[in-house]
Design a protein around this motif. Sequence first.
Motif, PDB file in Angstrom:
ATOM      1  N   SER A  25      30.403 102.700 -37.215  1.00 39.91           N
ATOM      2  CA  SER A  25      30.277 101.247 -37.210  1.00 39.91           C
ATOM      3  C   SER A  25      30.003 100.753 -35.797  1.00 39.91           C
ATOM      4  N   GLU A  26      29.566  99.506 -35.702  1.00 36.83           N
ATOM      5  CA  GLU A  26      29.326  98.924 -34.378  1.00 36.83           C
ATOM      6  C   GLU A  26      30.594  98.914 -33.539  1.00 36.83           C
ATOM      7  N   THR A  27      31.728  98.648 -34.180  1.00 37.14           N
ATOM      8  CA  THR A  27      32.995  98.614 -33.450  1.00 37.14           C
ATOM      9  C   THR A  27      33.310  99.984 -32.856  1.00 37.14           C
ATOM     10  N   VAL A  28      33.046 101.037 -33.629  1.00 37.60           N
ATOM     11  CA  VAL A  28      33.281 102.401 -33.139  1.00 37.60           C
ATOM     12  C   VAL A  28      32.347 102.708 -31.975  1.00 37.60           C
ATOM     13  N   ARG A  29      31.085 102.362 -32.102  1.00 34.02           N
ATOM     14  CA  ARG A  29      30.124 102.634 -31.021  1.00 34.02           C
ATOM     15  C   ARG A  29      30.497 101.864 -29.756  1.00 34.02           C
ATOM     16  N   LEU A  30      30.898 100.611 -29.926  1.00 36.61           N
ATOM     17  CA  LEU A  30      31.273  99.792 -28.783  1.00 36.61           C
ATOM     18  C   LEU A  30      32.514 100.361 -28.094  1.00 36.61           C
ATOM     19  N   THR A  31      33.494 100.770 -28.894  1.00 38.38           N
ATOM     20  CA  THR A  31      34.725 101.327 -28.328  1.00 38.38           C
ATOM     21  C   THR A  31      34.443 102.631 -27.590  1.00 38.38           C
ATOM     22  N   GLN A 100      42.139  95.224 -29.461  1.00 44.48           N
ATOM     23  CA  GLN A 100      41.598  94.369 -28.399  1.00 44.48           C
ATOM     24  C   GLN A 100      40.117  94.064 -28.649  1.00 44.48           C
ATOM     25  N   VAL A 101      39.362  95.080 -29.042  1.00 43.44           N
ATOM     26  CA  VAL A 101      37.934  94.882 -29.312  1.00 43.44           C
ATOM     27  C   VAL A 101      37.742  93.935 -30.491  1.00 43.44           C
ATOM     28  N   ASN A 102      38.549  94.113 -31.533  1.00 38.82           N
ATOM     29  CA  ASN A 102      38.423  93.249 -32.714  1.00 38.82           C
ATOM     30  C   ASN A 102      38.696  91.787 -32.383  1.00 38.82           C
ATOM     31  N   CYS A 103      39.625  91.530 -31.465  1.00 41.11           N
ATOM     32  CA  CYS A 103      39.997  90.150 -31.126  1.00 41.11           C
ATOM     33  C   CYS A 103      39.085  89.529 -30.071  1.00 41.11           C
ATOM     34  N   ASN A 104      38.380  90.347 -29.302  1.00 45.59           N
ATOM     35  CA  ASN A 104      37.655  89.825 -28.144  1.00 45.59           C
ATOM     36  C   ASN A 104      36.165  90.147 -28.142  1.00 45.59           C
ATOM     37  N   LEU A 116      22.141  91.410 -34.176  1.00 48.54           N
ATOM     38  CA  LEU A 116      21.598  92.482 -33.336  1.00 48.54           C
ATOM     39  C   LEU A 116      22.656  93.527 -32.996  1.00 48.54           C
ATOM     40  N   GLY A 117      23.893  93.103 -32.779  1.00 45.85           N
ATOM     41  CA  GLY A 117      24.921  94.062 -32.402  1.00 45.85           C
ATOM     42  C   GLY A 117      26.185  93.378 -31.943  1.00 45.85           C
ATOM     43  N   SER A 118      27.064  94.169 -31.315  1.00 47.30           N
ATOM     44  CA  SER A 118      28.342  93.660 -30.813  1.00 47.30           C
ATOM     45  C   SER A 118      28.494  94.044 -29.352  1.00 47.30           C
ATOM     46  N   ALA A 119      29.267  93.258 -28.623  1.00 44.49           N
ATOM     47  CA  ALA A 119      29.450  93.514 -27.193  1.00 44.49           C
ATOM     48  C   ALA A 119      30.779  92.947 -26.732  1.00 44.49           C
ATOM     49  N   ILE A 120      31.159  93.358 -25.539  1.00 40.65           N
ATOM     50  CA  ILE A 120      32.352  92.831 -24.877  1.00 40.65           C
ATOM     51  C   ILE A 120      31.914  92.169 -23.576  1.00 40.65           C
ATOM     52  N   PHE A 121      32.322  90.915 -23.374  1.00 39.42           N
ATOM     53  CA  PHE A 121      32.096  90.197 -22.112  1.00 39.42           C
ATOM     54  C   PHE A 121      33.464  89.693 -21.648  1.00 39.42           C
ATOM     55  N   PRO A 122      34.196  90.501 -20.863  1.00 39.54           N
ATOM     56  CA  PRO A 122      35.594  90.164 -20.557  1.00 39.54           C
ATOM     57  C   PRO A 122      35.800  88.775 -19.982  1.00 39.54           C
ATOM     58  N   ASP A 123      35.021  88.397 -18.971  1.00 42.94           N
ATOM     59  CA  ASP A 123      35.251  87.089 -18.359  1.00 42.94           C
ATOM     60  C   ASP A 123      34.942  85.947 -19.320  1.00 42.94           C
ATOM     61  N   VAL A 124      33.920  86.122 -20.160  1.00 46.38           N
ATOM     62  CA  VAL A 124      33.563  85.086 -21.137  1.00 46.38           C
ATOM     63  C   VAL A 124      34.665  84.955 -22.193  1.00 46.38           C
ATOM     64  N   ALA A 125      35.345  86.082 -22.452  1.00 46.98           N
ATOM     65  CA  ALA A 125      36.414  86.077 -23.461  1.00 46.98           C
ATOM     66  C   ALA A 125      37.626  85.246 -23.036  1.00 46.98           C
ATOM     67  N   LEU A 126      37.667  84.825 -21.782  1.00 49.57           N
ATOM     68  CA  LEU A 126      38.775  83.976 -21.313  1.00 49.57           C
ATOM     69  C   LEU A 126      38.767  82.598 -21.966  1.00 49.57           C
ATOM     70  N   MET A 127      37.599  82.146 -22.419  1.00 47.39           N
ATOM     71  CA  MET A 127      37.513  80.788 -22.981  1.00 47.39           C
ATOM     72  C   MET A 127      38.272  80.681 -24.285  1.00 47.39           C
ATOM     73  N   ASN A 128      38.977  79.574 -24.447  1.00 49.67           N
ATOM     74  CA  ASN A 128      39.669  79.298 -25.697  1.00 49.67           C
ATOM     75  C   ASN A 128      38.722  78.668 -26.715  1.00 49.67           C
ATOM     76  N   HIS A 129      39.198  78.627 -27.960  1.00 54.20           N
ATOM     77  CA  HIS A 129      38.410  78.082 -29.074  1.00 54.20           C
ATOM     78  C   HIS A 129      38.670  76.596 -29.284  1.00 54.20           C
ATOM     79  N   SER A 130      37.632  75.886 -29.703  1.00 50.94           N
ATOM     80  CA  SER A 130      37.775  74.544 -30.251  1.00 50.94           C
ATOM     81  C   SER A 130      36.713  74.362 -31.324  1.00 50.94           C
ATOM     82  N   CYS A 131      37.045  73.595 -32.362  1.00 48.70           N
ATOM     83  CA  CYS A 131      36.051  73.272 -33.394  1.00 48.70           C
ATOM     84  C   CYS A 131      35.128  72.144 -32.923  1.00 48.70           C
TER      85      CYS A 131
END
Length: 370
Positions: A25-31, A100-104, A116-131
């Motif tokens: 899976s993409e998650t496995v490849r990313l990890t 961690q990958v699943n949440c971020n 297209l795929g999945s990725a990790i962007f640590p600094d971008v992951a700092l942002m909180n959610h809003s609707c």
Amino acid sequence: QKEDWPMHKLECSAMCTFGQNWNPSETVRLTARILSKQKTHPERTQSEKLLAVKEFESHLDKLDNEKREMIQNDIAALHHFYSKNLEYPDNAALVVLFAQVNCNGFTIEDEELSHLGSAIFPDVALMNHSCCPNVIVTYRGTLAEVRAVKEIEPGEEVFTSYIDLLYPTEDRNDRLRDSYFFNCDCRECITREKDKEKLEIRNLNVPPSAATVWDMIKYAKNVIEEFRRAKHYKYILYLLFIGFLDFFIPPTELLEICELSLDKMGAVFEDSNVYMLHMMYQAMGVCLYMQDWEGALSYGQKIIRPYSKHYPSYSLNVASMWLKLGRLYMTLDNRKAGVKALKKAIAIMEVAHGKDHPYISEIKKELEDH
């Protein structure tokens, strides 16, 4: 291949060995790539100036048995496909990393929101959610770009959206709790001011009872959940732009399922109801896969106005729908309508992607070529 060799060498020999059975899976490849990078670059990377992957929130204590089992399946796949080319931490550390990958993780999509795929962007992951987000995250190659879509005052928090914002408050928070383990307390969730329009009921001589409406909402949610689960477990693979089809379900049969669901829901819901729009979107994707351009266009025309009303300004979902419509009009030799739709897409994308983004250059070239 040469440019990506430091990472691709992880997979190349295994791809050759497994052949058509290479299907992590993409998650496995990313990890696997994260583990490799952590081994070769133990220091912080360029994308970890503010937050390192090891500092990600895992919400490990909140995982139910189903999520833990899915992580163990991913760990088994990681060992299976990467056994000769990767050094592994112990199982407990891998559980944390997958959580961690699943949440971020970020889902990467093109201009039509094709996956297209999945990725990790640590600094971008700092942002909180809003609707009611004030920024949008878009992608340029392997770079994530964050752009404001509203005025942001000094000291004001920067918010992005983690989820599809089409749905009513309860659905959005169900998704946030399931994937990210929190409830949203943004203005949209507190006021619920868009919920009535999003759940619009058909104006009938004899209005449906509250129980009938609730039963139909439950039916719609179940249908949507089945589609979502099917994608997750790869019973249905990603299609041209929504992601469908492994030929366990022929496209004509899949379209019939969509149409039957629309007929059933349409007895109670208006076409602008978000559950109707969801099913129209699936049907449009199947039509595109079958190259039924007229069918795809008819669904897109029903979708675009409610999308523009339900989604926030500068929504990529609205831009991508205008783009699909524009390309369909052009394919069907309706240049006037095509130009109008493509220009509407460009107007949103220039804010979300930036005026110099390659996607915008490509669309402008399409306009010139037609």
